[in-house]
Design a protein around this motif. Structure first.
Motif, mmCIF file in Angstrom:
data_model
loop_
_atom_site.group_PDB
_atom_site.id
_atom_site.type_symbol
_atom_site.label_atom_id
_atom_site.label_comp_id
_atom_site.label_asym_id
_atom_site.label_seq_id
_atom_site.Cartn_x
_atom_site.Cartn_y
_atom_site.Cartn_z
ATOM 1 N N PRO A 1 1.006 -1.406 -0.448
ATOM 2 C CA PRO A 1 -0.342 -0.231 -0.223
ATOM 3 C C PRO A 1 0.593 1.392 0.202
ATOM 4 N N GLY A 2 0.302 1.920 -0.884
ATOM 5 C CA GLY A 2 1.412 3.025 -0.651
ATOM 6 C C GLY A 2 2.655 3.446 -1.644
ATOM 7 N N SER A 3 3.223 2.052 -2.338
ATOM 8 C CA SER A 3 4.150 2.060 -3.162
ATOM 9 C C SER A 3 4.105 2.906 -4.616
ATOM 10 N N GLY A 4 3.011 3.482 -4.352
ATOM 11 C CA GLY A 4 2.785 4.388 -6.316
ATOM 12 C C GLY A 4 2.200 3.324 -7.107
ATOM 13 N N LYS A 5 1.472 2.605 -7.101
ATOM 14 C CA LYS A 5 0.757 1.725 -7.554
ATOM 15 C C LYS A 5 -0.321 2.493 -8.975
ATOM 16 N N GLY A 6 -0.804 3.289 -8.084
ATOM 17 C CA GLY A 6 -2.042 4.132 -8.935
ATOM 18 C C GLY A 6 -1.310 5.469 -9.324
ATOM 19 N N THR B 1 -8.851 -1.991 -8.389
ATOM 20 C CA THR B 1 -9.991 -2.715 -7.643
ATOM 21 C C THR B 1 -9.929 -1.783 -6.688
ATOM 22 N N GLY B 2 -9.003 -1.207 -6.264
ATOM 23 C CA GLY B 2 -8.981 -0.093 -4.993
ATOM 24 C C GLY B 2 -9.995 1.251 -5.466
ATOM 25 N N ASN B 3 -10.053 1.850 -6.793
ATOM 26 C CA ASN B 3 -10.701 2.956 -7.092
ATOM 27 C C ASN B 3 -12.548 2.419 -7.576
ATOM 28 N N LEU C 1 -13.630 0.126 -5.623
ATOM 29 C CA LEU C 1 -14.712 -0.013 -4.947
ATOM 30 C C LEU C 1 -14.482 1.337 -3.709
ATOM 31 N N ARG C 2 -13.637 2.329 -4.391
ATOM 32 C CA ARG C 2 -13.947 3.804 -3.169
ATOM 33 C C ARG C 2 -15.311 4.389 -3.998
ATOM 34 N N GLU C 3 -15.555 3.879 -5.819
ATOM 35 C CA GLU C 3 -16.520 4.511 -6.430
ATOM 36 C C GLU C 3 -17.803 3.690 -6.023
ATOM 37 N N GLY D 1 -8.352 -1.998 7.306
ATOM 38 C CA GLY D 1 -7.238 -2.662 7.255
ATOM 39 C C GLY D 1 -7.550 -3.668 6.897
ATOM 40 N N GLN D 2 -8.615 -3.945 6.357
ATOM 41 C CA GLN D 2 -8.390 -5.593 5.646
ATOM 42 C C GLN D 2 -8.729 -5.430 4.036
ATOM 43 N N LEU D 3 -8.663 -6.905 3.385
ATOM 44 C CA LEU D 3 -8.527 -6.832 2.104
ATOM 45 C C LEU D 3 -10.495 -7.202 2.359
ATOM 46 N N VAL D 4 -10.914 -6.870 0.923
ATOM 47 C CA VAL D 4 -12.376 -7.001 0.945
ATOM 48 C C VAL D 4 -12.105 -8.559 0.403
ATOM 49 N N PRO D 5 -13.605 -9.310 0.439
ATOM 50 C CA PRO D 5 -13.481 -10.614 0.411
ATOM 51 C C PRO D 5 -12.720 -11.010 -1.113
ATOM 52 N N ASP E 1 -4.572 -2.691 -11.244
ATOM 53 C CA ASP E 1 -3.630 -1.834 -9.882
ATOM 54 C C ASP E 1 -4.064 -2.752 -9.061
ATOM 55 N N GLY E 2 -3.593 -3.467 -8.159
ATOM 56 C CA GLY E 2 -3.554 -2.907 -6.609
ATOM 57 C C GLY E 2 -4.379 -4.386 -6.508
ATOM 58 N N PHE E 3 -4.109 -5.601 -7.968
ATOM 59 C CA PHE E 3 -5.704 -6.978 -7.955
ATOM 60 C C PHE E 3 -4.422 -7.498 -9.278
ATOM 61 N N PRO E 4 -4.274 -8.617 -8.181
ATOM 62 C CA PRO E 4 -4.842 -9.784 -7.661
ATOM 63 C C PRO E 4 -3.932 -9.890 -6.162
ATOM 64 N N ARG F 1 4.125 8.558 3.306
ATOM 65 C CA ARG F 1 3.745 8.465 2.233
ATOM 66 C C ARG F 1 1.750 8.819 2.345
ATOM 67 N N LEU F 2 1.634 7.282 3.223
ATOM 68 C CA LEU F 2 -0.148 7.606 3.280
ATOM 69 C C LEU F 2 -0.779 8.058 4.238
ATOM 70 N N LEU F 3 0.470 8.658 5.175
ATOM 71 C CA LEU F 3 -0.253 9.747 6.516
ATOM 72 C C LEU F 3 -0.343 10.933 5.557
ATOM 73 N N GLU G 1 11.454 4.329 -5.309
ATOM 74 C CA GLU G 1 11.278 5.440 -4.218
ATOM 75 C C GLU G 1 12.858 6.312 -5.977
ATOM 76 N N GLY G 2 12.058 7.565 -5.227
ATOM 77 C CA GLY G 2 12.919 8.172 -6.542
ATOM 78 C C GLY G 2 11.887 9.451 -6.832
ATOM 79 N N THR G 3 11.963 10.488 -8.095
ATOM 80 C CA THR G 3 10.921 11.013 -8.537
ATOM 81 C C THR G 3 9.458 10.170 -8.999
ATOM 82 N N VAL G 4 8.093 10.301 -9.439
ATOM 83 C CA VAL G 4 7.552 9.650 -9.632
ATOM 84 C C VAL G 4 8.271 9.583 -11.328
ATOM 85 N N GLU G 5 8.836 10.686 -12.082
ATOM 86 C CA GLU G 5 9.466 10.795 -13.452
ATOM 87 C C GLU G 5 10.018 9.513 -13.028
#
Ligand code: B4P
Length: 195
Positions: A10-15, A32-34, A36-38, A57-61, A85-88, A124-126, A173-177
């Motif tokens: 979580p927070g590694s920059g996948k999105g 899957t995160g997006n 689910l949030r929708e 902080g658990q996985l959705v079934p 992204d975030g699946f599986p 990053r997450l905080l 780790e480093g810049t997004v670019e």
């Protein structure tokens, strides 16, 4: 078809990386995160169920997220490729994805894992939690619970893709670019080897 999985804690920059990758490679983005949030924002029954797990902080079934991915694949029959992204996130999800892609006569081409230290991930997450309003990003106890779930349930599925020689780790780790350039190099190399 070129199907890519972006893997990492979580927070590694996948999105973040996904947004740039889908534009460059014209892939359909399946987060899957997006999704689910929708569902949560629309207050659907699925969203209300998912919120209970995400907030802790658990996985959705598995059956819920696998069903979502199945219907998205059906909706994009003409896609030239997918970015997962975030699946599986569990071995049951990885098995289901292999089966769903096989039905479409395709497979995963590459899994890119973004490697980031836990110290940096917490920062990053905080930081995101301050502006996103995401309940799973504001409490450090919940963040550590998400890391534990990642270590126990998600990280082990890397072995499946390593055995198939489809797994590649990249320093996240480093810049997004800078990270984007490294990810693109790995994708381009894999694409060349497929033609
Ligand atoms: P996700 O939405 O997948 O989110 P994530 O793992 O928290 O974040 P990601 O790695 O995408 O990080 P991002 O780019 O945003 O999951 C949320 C929850 O949904 C899960 O905990 C789970 O409950 C549920 N869920 C989702 N999929 C599921 C599944 N398949 N099965 C079961 N449950 C599921 O980056 C994070 C932050 O870092 C951002 O603020 C960003 O700006 C920053 N950042 C990015 N790159 C950076 C860089 N290079 N340097 C500095 N900061 C950077």
């Amino acid at each position: 078809m070129f199907n890519l999985i972006l893997f990492g804690p979580p927070g590694s920059g996948k999105g973040t990386q996904s947004q740039k990758l889908v534009e460059k490679y014209a892939l359909v983005h399946l987060s899957t995160g997006n999704l689910l949030r929708e569902e949560i924002a629309n207050r659907t029954p699925l969203g209300l169920e998912a919120k209970n797990f995400i907030d802790k902080g658990q996985l959705v079934p598995d059956e819920v997220v696998i069903g979502m991915i199945d219907s998205c694949l059906e909706h994009h029959k003409k896609a030239s490729g997918f970015l997962f992204d975030g699946f599986p996130r569990t071995s049951a999800q990885a098995d289901a994805l292999d089966k769903l892609l096989l039905l479409k006569k395709t497979e995963i081409a590459l899994v890119i894992s973004l490697e980031v230290t836990e110290e940096e991930l917490v920062k990053r997450l905080l930081n995101r939690g301050k502006t996103s309003g995401r309940s799973d990003d504001t409490d450090e106890v919940i963040i550590h619970q998400r890391f534990a779930v990642y270590r126990n349930e998600t990280a082990p599925i890397a072995e499946h893709y390593k055995r198939l020689r489809k797994f590649q780790s990249i320093k996240g780790e480093g810049t997004v670019e800078e990270i984007f350039n490294l990810v693109c190099q790995a994708i381009d190399k894999r694409m060349k080897s497929m033609v």
